[in-house]
Design a protein around this motif. Structure first.
Motif, short mmCIF file in Angstrom:
data_model
loop_
_atom_site.label_atom_id
_atom_site.label_comp_id
_atom_site.label_asym_id
_atom_site.label_seq_id
_atom_site.Cartn_x
_atom_site.Cartn_y
_atom_site.Cartn_z
N ALA A 33 0.47 -1.07 0.08
CA ALA A 33 -0.12 0.04 0.07
C ALA A 33 0.35 0.88 0.30
O ALA A 33 0.65 1.77 -1.08
CB ALA A 33 -1.20 -0.02 1.21
N ASP A 34 1.77 1.59 1.05
CA ASP A 34 3.00 2.05 0.81
C ASP A 34 3.79 1.57 1.44
O ASP A 34 4.51 0.77 1.89
CB ASP A 34 2.67 3.21 1.56
CG ASP A 34 1.66 2.99 2.92
OD1 ASP A 34 2.55 2.22 3.56
OD2 ASP A 34 0.89 3.49 3.31
N MET A 35 4.86 2.66 2.05
CA MET A 35 6.02 2.54 2.07
C MET A 35 6.04 1.52 2.93
O MET A 35 7.34 1.23 3.32
CB MET A 35 7.37 3.63 1.27
CG MET A 35 7.38 3.82 -0.59
SD MET A 35 8.02 2.29 -0.79
CE MET A 35 9.53 2.03 -0.77
N ALA A 36 5.81 2.35 3.74
CA ALA A 36 5.63 2.19 5.39
C ALA A 36 5.83 1.03 5.71
O ALA A 36 5.96 -0.27 6.75
CB ALA A 36 4.74 3.32 5.94
N GLN A 37 4.45 0.45 4.77
CA GLN A 37 3.65 -1.20 5.06
C GLN A 37 5.00 -1.71 4.35
O GLN A 37 5.45 -2.79 4.40
CB GLN A 37 2.81 -1.20 3.99
CG GLN A 37 2.30 -2.98 3.37
CD GLN A 37 1.09 -2.95 3.06
OE1 GLN A 37 1.22 -3.09 1.72
NE2 GLN A 37 0.33 -4.02 3.45
N LEU A 38 5.64 -1.48 3.36
CA LEU A 38 7.34 -2.28 2.82
C LEU A 38 8.09 -2.78 4.33
O LEU A 38 8.75 -3.46 3.78
CB LEU A 38 7.16 -2.23 1.18
CG LEU A 38 8.93 -2.70 1.16
CD1 LEU A 38 8.41 -3.89 0.97
CD2 LEU A 38 8.92 -1.14 0.27
N ALA A 39 8.02 -1.68 4.20
CA ALA A 39 9.02 -1.38 5.56
C ALA A 39 9.09 -2.58 6.66
O ALA A 39 9.91 -3.13 7.29
CB ALA A 39 9.17 0.00 6.27
#
Length: 220
Positions: free
Chosen positions: A61-67
């Motif tokens: 969904a976004d880079m925070a979720q990826l992190a």
């Protein structure tokens, strides 16, 4: 006569390819973490993974979720490296085995822990994974040093376990590494500190009054 046929299981190729792509993107993020990079723009992650920027946001969904997914993946990888350690035998052997394994895992954990600290609102899943690692690490200390812990009073046992826990977890490791110690120097310092704590506990055990000794003979 009708022929009975058993349908073979059908593997959804798209689902498997999607899983592999998701892991590839998470591993790309991890490789950037391992290089101590503080920022992870989608373009950089996509380039490292060999995929398009659009595909990154198709799976996350976004880079925070990826992190968070990447950090969770690293924690799982590190837990898989944990091997049984000796719980009996010479203290030197047990301390050496403990500090070698802890040093290796804590060094590998550093990029992920720093990434967690940069996340504004880490998910409950990340918090839970970190807490499980901490609880498991403390449990293992109690098993590895049962020979030293068991003779102590309850307060003494708790104090020693707290001390051992403090000097063998990531916060202390990161402090040593941040002040300029190499991984080997930090491992050596950990071992020396663990030995010092155990030696102090030896004196506590020696000072405890005998509980089952013979009663004094009042007649002399």
């Amino acid at each position: 006569m009708e022929r009975s046929e058993t349908a073979a299981p059908v593997t959804d190729g798209r689902t498997e390819r999607g899983r592999q792509t998701r892991e590839k993107i998470a591993d790309a993020m991890l490789s950037l973490l391992d290089e101590n990079q503080a920022h992870f723009p989608a373009d950089k992650v996509a380039e490292r993974a060999g995929v398009s920027r659009r595909l990154v946001f198709h799976h996350f969904a976004d880079m925070a979720q990826l992190a968070e997914v990447a950090v969770g993946r690293r924690l799982e990888q590190l837990m898989a490296q944990v091997r049984p350690l000796p719980t009996e035998g010479p203290r030197d052997v047990r301390v050496a085995a403990l500090t070698e394994q802890r040093a290796r895992i804590l060094e590998g954990l550093t990029p992920a822990r720093l990434a967690i600290m940069r996340l504004e609102n880490p998910s409950p899943r990340v918090h839970e994974a970190v807490q499980q690692m901490l609880e498991f690490a403390r449990l293992r200390l109690g098993q590895i040093f049962a020979l030293e812990l068991d003779p102590l009073s309850e307060p003494g046992r708790t104090d020693l376990l707290n001390g051992l826990d403090a000097v063998t977890t990531w916060s202390t490791w990161h402090h040593w590494r941040s002040t300029g110690l190499s991984p080997e120097q930090a491992r050596h310092t950990m071992a020396v500190t663990v030995h010092a704590l155990l030696a102090s506990a030896d004196h506590q055990a020696d000072d405890r009054p005998a509980e089952d000794g013979p009663a004094d003979d009042p007649t002399g």
